[in-house]
Structure formats: structure tokens, C-alpha cells
Design a protein around this motif. Structure first.
Motif, PDB file in Angstrom:
ATOM      1  N   ASN A 156      44.465  -6.572 -23.536  1.00 16.86           N
ATOM      2  CA  ASN A 156      44.954  -7.751 -24.257  1.00 16.86           C
ATOM      3  C   ASN A 156      46.466  -7.901 -24.154  1.00 16.86           C
ATOM      4  OD1 ASN A 156      45.656  -5.589 -25.712  1.00 16.86           O
ATOM      5  ND2 ASN A 156      45.007  -6.401 -27.703  1.00 16.86           N
ATOM      6  N   SER A 157      46.988  -7.688 -22.977  1.00 20.04           N
ATOM      7  CA  SER A 157      48.434  -7.879 -22.807  1.00 20.04           C
ATOM      8  C   SER A 157      48.774  -9.352 -22.932  1.00 20.04           C
ATOM      9  CB  SER A 157      48.870  -7.354 -21.440  1.00 20.04           C
ATOM     10  OG  SER A 157      48.446  -8.236 -20.421  1.00 20.04           O
ATOM     11  N   VAL A 158      50.046  -9.612 -23.164  1.00 21.90           N
ATOM     12  CA  VAL A 158      50.493 -10.991 -23.379  1.00 21.90           C
ATOM     13  C   VAL A 158      51.082 -11.542 -22.074  1.00 21.90           C
ATOM     14  CG1 VAL A 158      52.163 -12.396 -24.634  1.00 21.90           C
ATOM     15  CG2 VAL A 158      50.853 -10.630 -25.819  1.00 21.90           C
ATOM     16  N   ALA A 159      50.745 -12.777 -21.782  1.00 23.88           N
ATOM     17  CA  ALA A 159      51.278 -13.432 -20.586  1.00 23.88           C
ATOM     18  C   ALA A 159      52.761 -13.712 -20.757  1.00 23.88           C
ATOM     19  CB  ALA A 159      50.544 -14.742 -20.337  1.00 23.88           C
ATOM     20  N   PHE A 160      53.500 -13.633 -19.663  1.00 30.44           N
ATOM     21  CA  PHE A 160      54.894 -14.054 -19.718  1.00 30.44           C
ATOM     22  C   PHE A 160      55.241 -14.890 -18.494  1.00 30.44           C
ATOM     23  CE2 PHE A 160      56.515 -10.917 -16.684  1.00 30.44           C
ATOM     24  CZ  PHE A 160      55.600  -9.879 -16.800  1.00 30.44           C
ATOM     25  N   GLU A 232      43.041 -17.048 -25.295  1.00 28.24           N
ATOM     26  CA  GLU A 232      44.143 -17.934 -25.694  1.00 28.24           C
ATOM     27  C   GLU A 232      45.244 -17.168 -26.416  1.00 28.24           C
ATOM     28  OE1 GLU A 232      44.694 -22.491 -27.364  1.00 28.24           O
ATOM     29  OE2 GLU A 232      42.974 -21.304 -28.010  1.00 28.24           O
ATOM     30  N   SER A 233      44.839 -16.116 -27.131  1.00 27.14           N
ATOM     31  CA  SER A 233      45.814 -15.366 -27.911  1.00 27.14           C
ATOM     32  C   SER A 233      46.817 -14.648 -27.003  1.00 27.14           C
ATOM     33  CB  SER A 233      45.100 -14.351 -28.798  1.00 27.14           C
ATOM     34  OG  SER A 233      44.542 -13.342 -27.989  1.00 27.14           O
ATOM     35  N   LYS A 234      46.516 -14.605 -25.724  1.00 28.90           N
ATOM     36  CA  LYS A 234      47.428 -13.952 -24.802  1.00 28.90           C
ATOM     37  C   LYS A 234      48.601 -14.848 -24.439  1.00 28.90           C
ATOM     38  CE  LYS A 234      44.320 -10.870 -22.378  1.00 28.90           C
ATOM     39  NZ  LYS A 234      44.007 -10.399 -21.061  1.00 28.90           N
ATOM     40  N   PHE A 235      48.559 -16.089 -24.880  1.00 30.18           N
ATOM     41  CA  PHE A 235      49.582 -17.028 -24.439  1.00 30.18           C
ATOM     42  C   PHE A 235      50.571 -17.393 -25.533  1.00 30.18           C
ATOM     43  CE2 PHE A 235      47.118 -17.102 -20.797  1.00 30.18           C
ATOM     44  CZ  PHE A 235      47.918 -17.586 -19.781  1.00 30.18           C
ATOM     45  N   PRO A 236      51.838 -17.028 -25.357  1.00 31.35           N
ATOM     46  CA  PRO A 236      52.875 -17.438 -26.304  1.00 31.35           C
ATOM     47  C   PRO A 236      52.923 -18.968 -26.333  1.00 31.35           C
ATOM     48  CG  PRO A 236      53.754 -15.991 -24.588  1.00 31.35           C
ATOM     49  CD  PRO A 236      52.363 -16.293 -24.216  1.00 31.35           C
ATOM     50  N   LEU A 237      53.327 -19.486 -27.471  1.00 36.40           N
ATOM     51  CA  LEU A 237      53.336 -20.934 -27.670  1.00 36.40           C
ATOM     52  C   LEU A 237      54.089 -21.686 -26.590  1.00 36.40           C
ATOM     53  CD1 LEU A 237      53.653 -21.976 -31.396  1.00 36.40           C
ATOM     54  CD2 LEU A 237      51.898 -22.541 -29.704  1.00 36.40           C
ATOM     55  N   LYS A 238      55.282 -21.147 -26.254  1.00 39.36           N
ATOM     56  CA  LYS A 238      56.119 -21.859 -25.294  1.00 39.36           C
ATOM     57  C   LYS A 238      55.389 -22.057 -23.956  1.00 39.36           C
ATOM     58  CE  LYS A 238      60.792 -22.099 -23.528  1.00 39.36           C
ATOM     59  NZ  LYS A 238      60.577 -21.800 -22.105  1.00 39.36           N
ATOM     60  N   LEU A 239      54.742 -20.978 -23.500  1.00 41.07           N
ATOM     61  CA  LEU A 239      54.017 -21.035 -22.241  1.00 41.07           C
ATOM     62  C   LEU A 239      52.836 -21.998 -22.374  1.00 41.07           C
ATOM     63  CD1 LEU A 239      54.534 -19.638 -19.588  1.00 41.07           C
ATOM     64  CD2 LEU A 239      53.084 -17.748 -20.333  1.00 41.07           C
ATOM     65  N   ALA A 240      52.151 -21.926 -23.514  1.00 42.43           N
ATOM     66  CA  ALA A 240      50.989 -22.788 -23.730  1.00 42.43           C
ATOM     67  C   ALA A 240      51.398 -24.256 -23.681  1.00 42.43           C
ATOM     68  CB  ALA A 240      50.324 -22.456 -25.064  1.00 42.43           C
ATOM     69  N   PHE A 243      52.009 -25.303 -20.163  1.00 43.58           N
ATOM     70  CA  PHE A 243      50.732 -25.511 -19.478  1.00 43.58           C
ATOM     71  C   PHE A 243      50.134 -26.857 -19.860  1.00 43.58           C
ATOM     72  CE2 PHE A 243      49.147 -21.061 -18.118  1.00 43.58           C
ATOM     73  CZ  PHE A 243      50.341 -20.854 -17.449  1.00 43.58           C
ATOM     74  N   ASP A 244      50.286 -27.179 -21.130  1.00 43.76           N
ATOM     75  CA  ASP A 244      49.765 -28.443 -21.643  1.00 43.76           C
ATOM     76  C   ASP A 244      50.291 -29.625 -20.830  1.00 43.76           C
ATOM     77  OD1 ASP A 244      47.923 -29.039 -23.603  1.00 43.76           O
ATOM     78  OD2 ASP A 244      49.484 -30.043 -24.817  1.00 43.76           O
ATOM     79  N   LYS A 245      51.586 -29.563 -20.556  1.00 46.32           N
ATOM     80  CA  LYS A 245      52.213 -30.653 -19.795  1.00 46.32           C
ATOM     81  C   LYS A 245      51.592 -30.817 -18.411  1.00 46.32           C
ATOM     82  CE  LYS A 245      56.708 -29.625 -21.649  1.00 46.32           C
ATOM     83  NZ  LYS A 245      57.902 -28.891 -21.232  1.00 46.32           N
ATOM     84  N   LEU A 246      51.126 -29.678 -17.850  1.00 45.58           N
ATOM     85  CA  LEU A 246      50.576 -29.724 -16.484  1.00 45.58           C
ATOM     86  C   LEU A 246      49.056 -29.861 -16.493  1.00 45.58           C
ATOM     87  CD1 LEU A 246      52.753 -26.865 -14.958  1.00 45.58           C
ATOM     88  CD2 LEU A 246      52.952 -29.306 -14.449  1.00 45.58           C
ATOM     89  N   ASP A 247      48.505 -30.132 -17.694  1.00 49.49           N
ATOM     90  CA  ASP A 247      47.052 -30.240 -17.819  1.00 49.49           C
ATOM     91  C   ASP A 247      46.332 -28.952 -17.413  1.00 49.49           C
ATOM     92  OD1 ASP A 247      45.424 -32.076 -18.991  1.00 49.49           O
ATOM     93  OD2 ASP A 247      45.877 -33.653 -17.531  1.00 49.49           O
TER      94      ASP A 247
END
Lengths: 596, 596
Positions: A156-160, A232-240, A243-247
Motif C-alpha cells: 500500500n505504498s503511496v503514489a508520487f 484510490e487511497s494510494k493517491f495524494p489529492l494533488k495527484l488525483a 489526473f482528473d484534468k486528464l480524465d
């Protein structure tokens, strides 16, 4: 009764329940890559064997394990009292277990396996091996998950974010490139199952797997959206929100197969059968047009961009500094007689870890003294560890994962006075390393066409080595990265040309069983040479930076070009590394890199 | 209206009668080999084009011909007023006509061809190309035979025994070896369609085909009998009674398909899909197990036996003597300015024909002066013929068929004073010829793994050549004989290892368009080198004997090993050839082979 015997009995009971006569367990995970998280170490749980590559076959009367030559001794020890027999794996294709099953299975028997852990390519091979018998197959048969009480959780590492100053190309641009090529290939969808493809495409990294900065995930690239199957919990808000912007839509990892089964059955999808599991493949709706090929990210990421290449050059300097400090330290302390292989490995990893942007070793560091060096994939353990004496040949193969590149380098040095044979062997290997590094070749050349350049001097003297000459290397990704390679062409990757921007290892060797091993490995970068009326030509540039032990060179075997190359390489090594060394280290390196 | 236009109209009428929308005509015969008898020169009859390789496609609105680069100019001239368009053939796979058909055929159309003239491999490819369209196929559609009034008859040369002192192995022994391997492969029958396979197996030769001593025939090898499909009148009584003893039964050529269709449908048959026609393939009974592979004779005859090798060595002496006398004569007469390419070709063929056991040239002799040399397959005709001036580069590629071997050799010489570039090009090509000839390699090595040795020096200087480096050579059989070759591995023959006893050509080159071509070709024999702890090693021995023009060598580009090789080769050439030369020729050769 130990836990292994118990687990085996439990599994056999499950097999009986499900009318399974033969059950196969692999060492892979659903992404079918090289390194796997503990959650998928089924074989270790079932048999006690902890090597990274193995296959287990179980029937009512038989329980056996196949592994390759590097793990035979380890397996012999670890399988004692496990209820499992160690089988001989002699075939290079590693499909010996299939031959065994073919010989031992009876008409009417049912063969089971968990299709999520086998590539569609492998299950096809299984069916082909058994086509002459009347066998039932259950490729959707997971008999382990329900029975492994203390199973390690999914990592469960976090994405960066992998910053643009490292990777050099915006994720939006990469996605557009992939979609453009999908269109050319007539693919509505593109399924990515290899996690490094996904990391590259989305400019992210994670820490789910040892030695590679990967995040377990699947991705489905569509015309407008990308579905990213992960936690989803692996994704910090900023990254999420990026990603949202790129669909790029994050969906639960477990739902991959379910979502795939809802795709429009008249659409087309591009997959790589070598790393797409039979489980995911079988979840695709019937009638869908399936295009089988390398993935588009695999081809694109093999060619490094200018930023990546610039970073790699800088990373090679700090990596070379760590190596130089290590070898200096080693020479100061070798005489004490108190050093061991394991200690050296730790010391080297430690020195590398001081470097900027360092993440981890890029594979398990190999420190192999004398006869251990003759085992190409030897990795010292507490049991095998030996002291480094005053006399002998020491082979060290190591590398680092950095945000700004991945390294992989082998140096072989002599402690004390090498013998004539050792010097001859070393020099012939060196001629191979240089022979490949110095070649020029027309665009379109394949790795198997130039492999001999690393072997020629050895062959002329009746020597050879049993592995490939070079593998592709990722950028802050897998240290073994396809699709290009340099080898004898026994495998299937014959269609891949070596292109400008590709990074490949160059590692000829000689292994003298029971005596020592010699390998000299540099990473080489393919660059453009001149264009003539005969077409475009390419060449290599050696990017690894570390001195080559002159005490092992028999100069009489080198020609002028080779001597010039070595002197110029050594001048370059000294010039680039010396600013980061202490005065003593500088003097020492000056001597190590002085002209021959 | 000329006869070609008439024939085309006739053919279109036939197509209409048979509801054929597209009709394909190849340049092959039912044996699918390199050289074909006139009886099968359908394209020449229909279009006037006499080149050896072409494909014709006809529809209601279109009539076109595809050929390869060597015939483009010839085709342009010959197709004038024929009603046929010359199409561009740019693709190396030579399947451009399939791409054209795919683009132009409509759903519901019917495509016809005579399946006796297409390999099963090719018809499969045709079906695959068109799989996305809804096309009807008629692969049993001969629209020519009934309409070609003055068709040349089938060739009717007489078979002769290839004596054991030439071929070295009794036919009974060869038959037993083939049957033994058939058993290992599980084949009840083995169909031989390549005439050279049959010649080799039965120790016979014939004269049905230009340049190769072949007799048109098919053979079906069974457990006890061999059915030989040919014309019985071609067999002298003595040979027929020899065959009788071995249960070789001669049956009419035309009955091949009919007899195949009566084979037991639960038996198995080994065929090579590359040279078995779709016609014969389709006559096999349904349910029969078909094993597709190289033929057994193809593998066996590639490895020459001791008698054959002994004969080849002797044949190289007489062949080298003819060449030496030719080049001596040329140098005496070149200054006259009256010589032409065609004249030189005739003179060389004539000198060769004086040799013992000579049968014919092994291919159409290539004499190519200056810019003609830049066309790799140039063959001088009355139209293209040019005078040999006092200055320039002359490339001569020729060979002979002898009862005791087949030769193939290329020499390039300078008339007058060569330029620096010519000398550099020549020397780099020579480095390639030697690089391959001098290598050592482990048993199991494939041709594509060592091909670069012939290209390395060229590549380093931005040069290259667009063809393979070496082809296998038959023994009093086809000058181009598989399955082994040395090339870049683009083709399919990747699994063939080079074995001790194989003979291969070694022919790197440089072609400068509009200027000249340089090629140096020797035949090299693979022999055993030492065996070490690293396995068995092989090497090559150069068996062709003819001086290499020193006036074209830039010695500064050669290293000591290369100079030593050349001096030792030249000493050998002189020693072996001089006993058969006149005093003047001797003196001349002594100078040509003196040390550099």
C-alpha cells in the motif's frame, strides 16, 4: 507435521473437492513482471522456498518444484521436510514442468491453475503441450487465497509525481502519443498490465515492489478516458486532481476484470499476450477484436528523451563516485581479512544511498568472490557468505534506482596477484565489452546481429558465456526493460531494432566453474552516427563511469584502438569523478585510471 | 494485334467463361525451384518478358507484371506493346502483387490460379492477405495449357548414374538414413518435390534444367517402396534395374497427384510447405496427418561427406586454373579495347568447359564493368553489353557444375590505376570476406549470428550491401542450396545451425550506383576446431582458389593477421594451381600471388 506439510495436505483436499488432478502454482503476480510483492509469494508460503523464480506442480501422488540453476542449492536446503521434491531444470525455456506434466497426466484428468497469475501466452503453451491428450482445464481456479490465513496484505505504498525535470515529457503529451498510435493500429482500447508501462505513461512512481519504483495497477486507455485500476487511497489529492484534468479515472484494483467484461463487444483492444493474464484476457467480451503486440508504452519508453538522457549522464557521475569510494575503501580494508561478501554488499548499497535522488538498489547486489563468481546470478546470503581473502577474483554487479535514472554496472577486480589465465580471461572479456561498445551499424540493425561482437575474442580462444549480452534498462523503472536486447536471438524478440536513445547493458563474461567468474558490464547509449548514401548509421556511447582494473589486463592481447579507447575512457572517468572525491581517493583514482 | 495482345484477349475470355475476376500467373514450375524448363515459361509466352522471376496479375480492366530490381529495365523494354503494365516491386518479400490485389479486388470476386505452380505456403499467404474480404478462390484453375498452341514440350533428358566415386554414399545407405529419420519424426511417407532432393537421394542426375543437373520428378518415400514420378523413357535399363533392386518404382509424372490421393487416410506424411505445390497438397486424402518441415534430404545433403569434400578440393583446383588462365588472357588482351562483357563471359565459360567432369555453368556468368557492377544481379545481354575499357573496375561472378562439385566465385579486378576510393572500398570488402572466413564459433551458431563479421569493416566506414552474405552450395546440384545461409536473419531460416561439412559462400560487397561494384566471393567449408570446457567449436576453411587483385588493396587498412592470411592464401593458390599452367602463366601468377 510442519506447516508446509499441513498446507500441502490442505491444498490436496481443496484439489479433491474441485476435482483437480494437477495444480500449477507460479512465482508471478497478476502483472507478470520480474519482482513481486510478498502478497503473491505463494510458493514461499507453501514450500518454504524463497527464490524469485519457480513453478510448483501438485498431484495426488506428487509435489514438485522447478527453479533455475541459480537457485538449485538454496532450493535443496529450503525444501527439506517440505513435502516437495526439487526437480531438475535444465532447459533454457524453463518449461520443463510442462514436459513433466505431459508425461505424467492421464486422459480425462483435470488441470487447474489461477489464470490471474499466468500470461495468456503461457496458458496457450500449456494447452499446446497437452493437445494430444484428452485433458480438462480449469484456468479460473484459485485454491490458495481462501486458505492462507496469515497472508501479507497487498502493498500500500503511496503514489508520487515523477517530476517533469526528471522524466522530461508531460503525461498529457505521452497520452496523446499513445492514442495516436492506437488509432494507427486500429485499437479503440489499450490494456496496460505491466506496471512500468503505467508509471511511464502517467509520470508516477510508487514503492509496492522491491528494487523497482512501481505501484500495482492496471490501466485501460480509451479514446477519451483512462481507467486506472488501483487503490484510490494510494493517491495524494494533488495527484488525483491532476489526473482528473486528464480524465484519468481511478477505479478499484479488484474491478479490472469486471469492467473489462463490459466493454463494447464490437470494439478493438490492443494487449501484449506476454504480460496480460489469462484471467483478464478471458474477461474480455466475446467478439471483441483483440490486437496482440508489444504495448505502445513499451516501445515509446525504450527510447529515452533528451531530459532523461541528460539526467542519466549526471546520475552516472554520482553512481560512479559511490563505486569509486567503495573500491577505495575495499582496497584499504581488504588486507584485514575480516571482510565478507555480505558486508561488501551492504557497504556498497550504503554508499550509493548517500546520493541525491536515490531510491533503492535496482536489484539485489551481487558480491561474488572466487568460485562464487562462476555462478552468474549468485547472491550472497548468510548461509553462503564467505570471507574475502587477500588473493582472488572479486565480481561485483550492482545498481541503483534514482529519480533521475537507473544504473547497472559490473566490475571484476583482482585481490593480490592474478594468474596468467585470469589476466587472459579478463582481457578477452574486456575486448568483448569494447568490441560491442565501439561498433557502428545501420539503422534497423537488431540486437542479435551485433551480439557476436561481445563474444568474438572469447570464441577465438574457445571461451563463451551462456547468457545474453545486453538488456534494456528503464529510466527510474525496471533495471531489465524490453523490448530491445542484445543476445543470440534464441528468444522471440527478433523484430526489435536498436534505436537512437535506447540504453542497453554490455556485459560479456567468462565463468570458470569452481574457480572464478569475470564479467565487465557498462550501460551503453545508442546515438546517431553519420548518414551516408548507404543509409543512416548508429553507434554506442558508454555511459557508465568506473575504472576497469588494469592489474587484470594483458596488454599484449589488446590492439591500438582498444588501448586508445581504454585510456580515453579512463581519462573521462577521472575527469568526471574526481571533483567529488577526497584527496586520497583522487590520488588513488588517478593511479587506477593512468594510461596503459 | 500482336500475339501477346491476342493471348491476353484469349485468356480474358477464358477467365470470363470460368467466372474468374482475377488470375495470377507465376514464373515457377511444379517443383518451385530456382531454374525452370521452357515448358513452364508461361509469362514469356503471354507477355514477352523473359526474366527468370516475375508474377502476372490479370483482371478484366488490368494486366500487370511484377519483377524484381534486376529485371526492371529488361521488363520495360520487353513489355512494350504487350498489353501489360510493369509494376514497381519495391518490397523485399516480393509479395507486392498481393498488396495490389488486396487493394483492388471486390467482395464477391473470384480469384483463380493454377495450384500446381504455387507452394502451399504462398496460397496460404494469398488467403491470409485477403481474409478481410469476401473472396472466392479457385486454386485448381489452369487457363493456359489448353490455349498455348506451340508450347515447348516437357524436357526429356536422360537420367544418369552419379557415380559413387563422386557422391561418396550408396543410394541404399541414403534411403535407409532418410527412413530412419522418418521413423523418428513419425512420418509414414515423405513427399519430395524439390528435384535436387531426389537427385541426391537416388544418386542420379539429369539435364532437364539449365545450370543445374536435374531431372524433373517427384518422389514419395514409403517404408518399403519409393515411388518415383517421372518419364520411364528417361531411365536407361541399367539404372532402372538398379532401382528395381531397391524397390524404387517408376510411375508416370502426371500421376503424382492421383497416387497421392489414394494414400491411407490414417497415415502421416512429411512435406515441406515451401516447395510442395498447393495442387499436390490438396490431393492428399483428408484426415491424413501432415508433418510440415524441411525435407530430410535437404538437411542431410547440406552436410557434405568425406568423398564429396575431397572431390570439392580437387574441383577447386581445376576451377581455379580456368579462372587464372582467363584473367591472364584478359590482361594480355584488355589493352586492345575490343573486348566486351559478353565476350568475356563466353571466354570464361569456354575455359571452364575444358575441365574434366564439367557439365555446365552453375548460373548465368556475370561480367559487369564499372557501373554495371553496381547492379548486384546484372547479367550482360546483347542489348546491355559494353566494351571493357583500359580503366575501370571489372566484377566477374561465375561458377561451374562438375560431376565432382559445384563452384561459385567472384573476383573484382582493376584495369588501369584504381582510385583511392576504389582501393578503400575493395580493402574494406576484403576485410569482410576474411573476417567471416577466419572466425571460430561454438557448435549451434546460426548464420545470422556471424553475418556481421562480413559487414563490420564496411559499417565502421558507413558502407553496406543490401543482400545476404552467404548461401549454401550443392554438390553437383543447385548453386543456391539451403537450408543454411549467412545473412541478417530477416528471413525465416533462423533455426538452422552451421555444421561441420557445410559449404557456404562468403560474399560481402559494396555497390556504388552509377560507378562500380566490388564483391569478393569465396566458398568456405565449415570444419571442426577444438573442443574446450566451453563446448565444441567450429571454423571455416576457404576452398575457392583464385588470386585476389593486390592492385586494389590499401595495405594500410589491413592488420597483421589479415596480411598474414592473404599471403598464406596466395602461397596456397600458387602452389596448387601452378602445375597446370604454362610457363608464362606461372610467372604471371607468381607475381599476382607474391607477398604484400
Amino acid at each position: 507435521m510442519n506447516s508446509f506439510i499441513e498446507n500441502l495436505a490442505l491444498l490436496r483436499a481443496k484439489m479433491k473437492e474441485n476435482n483437480i488432478n494437477f495444480y500449477i502454482i507460479p512465482s508471478t503476480d497478476p502483472h507478470l513482471g520480474e519482482y513481486t510483492p510478498e502478497h503473491w509469494h505463494l510458493i514461499s508460503w507453501l514450500t518454504g522456498f524463497t527464490g524469485s523464480a519457480a513453478t510448483v506442480v501438485i498431484s495426488e501422488a506428487f509435489a514438485g518444484l522447478w527453479t533455475d540453476s541459480r537457485y538449485l542449492i538454496q532450493a535443496q536446503n529450503q525444501l527439506k521436510n517440505s513435502g516437495f521434491v526439487l526437480m531438475n531444470a535444465v532447459n533454457s525455456e524453463k518449461k520443463d514442468y510442462l514436459r513433466w506434466i505431459t508425461d505424467n497426466i492421464n486422459n480425462g484428468d483435470k488441470l487447474g491453475l489461477d489464470g490471474n497469475l499466468f500470461s495468456i501466452e503461457t496458458t496457450r503453451l500449456i494447452v499446446k503441450f497437452l493437445e494430444k491428450k484428452d485433458i480438462l482445464f480449469d484456468f479460473n481456479c484459485d485454491l490458495i487465497s481462501g486458505n492462507w490465513a496469515a497472508r501479507p496484505p497487498m502493498p500500500n505504498s503511496v503514489a508520487f509525481d515523477h517530476a517533469i525535470r526528471f522524466c522530461g515529457k508531460e503525461r498529457a503529451v505521452k497520452i496523446a502519443e499513445v492514442r495516436h498510435q492506437m488509432q494507427n493500429m486500429g485499437a479503440d482500447f489499450h490494456l496496460l498490465t505491466a506496471t512500468d508501462d503505467i508509471m511511464w505513461l502517467l509520470n508516477i512512481r510508487g514503492n509496492d515492489v522491491k528494487y523497482s519504483p512501481l505501484l500495482l495497477s492496471f490501466a485501460l486507455v480509451g479514446e477519451d478516458q483512462i481507467l486506472l485500476f488501483t487503490d484510490e487511497s494510494k493517491f495524494p489529492l494533488k495527484l488525483a486532481s491532476e489526473f482528473d484534468k486528464l480524465d484519468v479515472v481511478i477505479l478499484p484494483y479488484e474491478e479490472t476484470g469486471g469492467i473489462l467484461s463490459t466493454l463494447f463487444s464490437h470494439s478493438s483492444i490492443l494487449i501484449n499476450p506476454a504480460n496480460t493474464s489469462a484471467g483478464l484476457y478471458n474477461s474480455l467480451p466475446e467478439g471483441m477484436k483483440i490486437i496482440e503486440d508489444l504495448t505502445i508504452p513499451a516501445r515509446l519508453k525504450a527510447v529515452k528523451n533528451k531530459t532523461e538522457i541528460g539526467n542519466i549522464r549526471k546520475t552516472m557521475v554520482k553512481d560512479g563516485v559511490a563505486l569509486t569510494k567503495f573500491f577505495y575503501w575495499l582496497e584499504q580494508n581488504a588486507a584485514s581479512g575480516s571482510l565478507s561478501e555480505v558486508m561488501l554488499g551492504k557497504k556498497l548499497d550504503e554508499l550509493r544511498s548517500l546520493n541525491e535522488n536515490y531510491l533503492s538498489p535496482s536489484f539485489s547486489t551481487i558480491v561474488a568472490f572466487n568460485e562464487h563468481g562462476a555462478l552468474p546470478h549468485y547472491s550472497a546470503t548468510a548461509e553462503s557468505d564467505i570471507r574475502i581473502g587477500n588473493e582472488g577474483i572479486l565480481l561485483i554487479d550492482s545498481g541503483g534506482q534514482y529519480l533521475d535514472g537507473t544504473t547497472d554496472i559490473t566490475r571484476t577486480i583482482a585481490l593480490g596477484f592474478p594468474t596468467r589465465q585470469q589476466k587472459r580471461d579478463f582481457t578477452l572479456v574486456l575486448k568483448g565489452t569494447l568490441g560491442l561498445a565501439c561498433t557502428k551499424f545501420p539503422a534497423g540493425t537488431k540486437g542479435y546481429q551485433i551480439d557476436i561482437l561481445a563474444r568474438k575474442a572469447l570464441w577465438e580462444n574457445g571461451l563463451n558465456y551462456g547468457h545474453g549480452t545486453g538488456h534494456g534498462v528503464g529510466f527510474c523503472l525496471n533495471v531489465h526493460e524490453g523490448p530491445q536486447n542484445i543476445g543470440q536471438g534464441h528468444g522471440g524478440d527478433l523484430k526489435i531494432s536498436i534505436e537512437s536513445g535506447m540504453i542497453i547493458s554490455d556485459e560479456p563474461a567468462v565463468y570458470r566453474e569452481g574457480e572464478y567468474g569475470i564479467r565487465i558490464e557498462n550501460l551503453i547509449l545508442c546515438t546517431e552516427d553519420k548518414e551516408s548514401e548507404f543509409g543512416k548509421f548508429l553507434r554506442f556511447e558508454t555511459v557508465s563511469l568506473c575504472y576497469i582494473d588494469k592489474s587484470l589486463i594483458d596488454i599484449s592481447l589488446l590492439d591500438k584502438k582498444e588501448i586508445d579507447w581504454l585510456n580515453s575512457y579512463h581519462a573521462d572517468v577521472y575527469e568526471k569523478l574526481n571533483p567529488y572525491l577526497s584527496e586520497k581517493e583522487k590520488l588513488w583514482l588517478e593511479e587506477k585510471t593512468s594510461k596503459i
